[in-house]
Scaffold this active site. Structure first.
Site, PDB file in Angstrom:
ATOM      1  CG  ASP A   9      -0.266  -0.036   2.543  1.00  0.00           C
ATOM      2  OD1 ASP A   9       0.904  -0.481   2.612  1.00  0.00           O
ATOM      3  OD2 ASP A   9      -0.870   0.400   3.550  1.00  0.00           O
ATOM      4  CG  HIS A 241       6.833  -1.046  10.182  1.00  0.00           C
ATOM      5  ND1 HIS A 241       6.844  -1.405  11.502  1.00  0.00           N
ATOM      6  CD2 HIS A 241       6.729   0.310  10.168  1.00  0.00           C
ATOM      7  CE1 HIS A 241       6.737  -0.329  12.245  1.00  0.00           C
ATOM      8  NE2 HIS A 241       6.661   0.728  11.468  1.00  0.00           N
TER       9      HIS A 241
END
Ligand code: BDR
Ligand code: CA
Length: 309
Positions: A9, A241
């Protein structure tokens, strides 16, 4: 070379993960599928195409879900962390490349079926595309090599709510559906990703390289580090992440895992989207995933920095 699909995303750390995956010789990126989350799916697709253009990569970009499976509880936006455009307000031009006409869940199904027991799917966004793929083609559960999920926080606080991590919170039903499907999962949650911090001094090295790619990544990552500093005063860097999920797919030895039974809280008023791991000595259910609990941050960072730009 391990064949991988990266579901994103894009998002600043997604952009870093894409660059890492394209440049790492250990993996072959079959395609980048996009989903809503940090930004809308259209923006995620646009940002992904732009990053791949800077990488001079012709890897296909396949748009996917625009909204969660059932209910839209959260706005698709993380502008305070990723900027108005999702890439740290660096967007000045559009890529000339075009996204694939295929739909992400179908791309996942086709790739997994055509390379049985080989493909690693790395999800670093809401898990909607993978959930839709499994609903449509349950056989892929037994045909993937594995799924590496950046998501959740089993032993520590969340980041969008006190308990929930952003990717799981964006579509808790999709995440729980995948968790319960029997597909082999390694969970790369905040438990380990908050231990892999990138400081500004490393970004300066990219800036000094003065290539189009290194400048773009440096500009967006400086924005990301400043946002982290606002959110977590004194932290000294941004959480890697999504790159860590790619790192774990490349080399599982970067982390120490524990088999656990983990489900997602789907109706908690204060804890919606929480990844609840059964940490009891005698859990009621068999483990459904390997949860990363420790990371060799130094070794991972060294590998990441040697490949990303
Ligand atoms: C995750 O949420 C998104 O903001 C990041 O890109 C990452 O995938 C971290 O919680
Ligand atoms: Ca992401």
């Amino acid at each position: 070379m391990k064949p991988i699909i990266l579901d994103v995303d894009t998002g600043i750390d997604d952009a870093l993960a894409i660059s890492y995956a394209v440049n790492a010789p250990e993996v072959e990126l079959l395609g980048v599928t996009t989903c809503f989350g940090n930004v809308t799916v259209q923006e995620a697709t646009r940002n992904t195409l732009l990053v791949l253009e800077h990488l001079d990569s012709s890897v296909p970009v396949i748009p996917g879900a625009a909204k969660p499976l059932f209910v839209s509880r959260v706005k698709a936006s993380a502008t305070h962390i990723h900027g108005e455009d999702g890439i740290g307000n660096t967007l000045t031009n559009m890529s000339t490349r075009e996204a694939s006409k295929q739909y992400a869940p179908q791309f996942i199904i086709d790739q997994v079926r055509s390379k049985p027991h080989q493909v690693t799917i790395i999800t670093v966004a809401a898990m909607t595309n993978l959930a839709l793929a499994i609903m449509q083609a349950p056989d892929i559960v037994g045909l993937v090599d594995k799924v590496v999920v950046m998501g959740g926080a089993v032993t520590r606080a969340g980041n969008v709510t006190p308990h929930a991590e952003a990717n799981i919170y964006a579509d808790p039903e999709a995440a729980d559906y995948v968790f319960a499907s029997g597909i082999p999962i390694t969970l790369v949650g905040l438990d380990v990703t908050m231990e892999t911090l990138l400081p500004k001094k490393d970004v300066q090295v990219w800036r000094d390289k003065q290539t189009a790619l290194s400048t773009l990544l440096a500009d967006m990552t400086d924005f990301y580090i400043d946002a982290y500093e606002d959110f977590y005063p004194g932290i000294g860097g941004c959480g890697l992440h999504d790159p860590l999920a790619v790192g774990v797919a490349i080399n599982p030895d970067f982390v120490t895992t524990k088999p656990l039974h983990v489900r997602v809280d789907l109706d908690g008023f204060h804890s919606l989207g929480r990844t609840v791991g059964d940490l009891r000595s005698k859990p009621a259910n068999e483990p459904n995933m390997d949860v990363c609990l420790e990371v060799d941050a130094e070794r991972f960072l060294e590998h990441f920095l040697s490949k990303v730009v």
